[in-house]
Design an enzyme around this catalytic site. Structure first.
Site, PDB file in Angstrom:
ATOM      1  N   HIS A   1      -7.787  -5.635   0.236  1.00 16.11           N
ATOM      2  CA  HIS A   1      -6.572  -4.834   0.319  1.00 16.11           C
ATOM      3  C   HIS A   1      -5.479  -5.508   1.144  1.00 16.11           C
ATOM      4  O   HIS A   1      -4.292  -5.362   0.853  1.00 16.11           O
ATOM      5  CB  HIS A   1      -6.907  -3.460   0.906  1.00 16.11           C
ATOM      6  CG  HIS A   1      -5.784  -2.487   0.813  1.00 16.11           C
ATOM      7  ND1 HIS A   1      -5.231  -2.097  -0.392  1.00 16.11           N
ATOM      8  CD2 HIS A   1      -5.092  -1.814   1.771  1.00 16.11           C
ATOM      9  CE1 HIS A   1      -4.258  -1.240  -0.178  1.00 16.11           C
ATOM     10  NE2 HIS A   1      -4.145  -1.052   1.125  1.00 16.11           N
TER      11      HIS A   1
ATOM     12  N   SER B   1       0.844  -1.195   0.000  1.00  9.23           N
ATOM     13  CA  SER B   1       0.000   0.000   0.000  1.00  9.23           C
ATOM     14  C   SER B   1       0.883   1.249   0.000  1.00  9.23           C
ATOM     15  O   SER B   1       1.694   1.426  -0.898  1.00  9.23           O
ATOM     16  CB  SER B   1      -0.964  -0.055   1.191  1.00  9.23           C
ATOM     17  OG  SER B   1      -2.020   0.862   1.036  1.00  9.23           O
TER      18      SER B   1
END
Length: 253
Positions: free
Chosen positions: A228, A94
């Protein structure tokens, strides 16, 4: 390596390539503790500990992503410039993907050996349009986004004492993401492997493939089931992908 910036979670240092891991927004070095143990023992895994969290919670967190990358690059450069450093790779998840990429660019700018491979997870390339005003988020917005993405023990978010400790880092990281702007430059020479979850609300396959334009080397994309934070549910498969990428470069060198 500098123990202020880097953490190891094994008692034995592997004699193979070094893998430097960069955490997500609000994350700490311990985010990669389980992954460290899933990787082959010969890989020397070191995890970046950003200021403002865990044992560095008294330090001011960085509010600019490029400044954070500069600080990490400075620490890595000391070892590379000293000579005798082992081959290494960078892995970011990320926000950590952007920090790892900018770190690689800074090392290349200074004429230092680049990573054998850059692994970028859960994020599109730095020039992917970003119209989310993360830097304008208040605490409620930040916490809502953290809950939406998962990957954090949700019970922790309900504990006022824990929130008091983690919110400064979260605010800083979201601010850094919101103000980050891609500065065009030469692609890096290191091969790039992008890794994503197939239901990640932040990045899809098309966006992940945009990383290919940022390297003159090979590009590969690995897609896993999940959102995610897919990597925490597929530690074995992710470790295998990282290990295979390192072995590929070792065979080519």
């Amino acid at each position: 390596m500098n123990s202020t910036w880097f953490r190891r979670f094994t008692t034995v240092t592997g004699d193979g390539p070094r893998l430097v891991c960069f955490p997500h927004a609000g994350g700490s070095a311990t985010a990669f503790k389980d992954l460290t143990h899933a990787l082959p023992g010969h890989v020397d895994v070191v995890c970046v500990q950003y200021p403002g969290r865990q044992d560095r919670y008294r330090e001011e967190p960085f509010t600019a992503l490029t400044a954070l990358a500069e600080a990490v690059a400075e620490e890595l450069a000391r070892e590379l410039a000293a000579g005798g450093a082992r081959p290494y790779a960078l892995f970011g998840h990320s926000m950590g993907s952007l920090v790892a990429f900018e770190t690689a660019r800074l090392l290349a700018r200074d004429g230092l050996p680049g990573p054998q491979r850059l692994f970028v997870s859960g994020r599109g390339a730095p020039d992917t349009p970003n119209d989310v005003p993360y830097h304008l988020y208040d605490d409620a917005d930040v916490l809502a986004d953290v809950r939406r993405l998962g990957g954090t023990d949700q019970a922790m978010l309900e504990d006022p004492d824990i929130l008091e400790l983690v919110m400064p880092a979260l605010r800083a990281d979201y601010g850094a993401l919101g103000t980050y702007r891609w500065q065009a430059g030469e692609p890096i020479d290191s091969p790039v492997t992008a890794l994503i979850g197939d239901s990640d609300p932040m990045v899809n396959e098309r966006q992940a493939r945009t990383w290919a334009a940022h390297t003159t080397g090979a590009f590969d994309l690995k897609v896993f089931p999940g959102g995610h934070f897919y990597l925490f549910d597929h530690l074995g498969e992710v470790a295998e992908a990282l290990s295979d990428g390192l072995l590929t470069e070792a065979a080519a060198s």
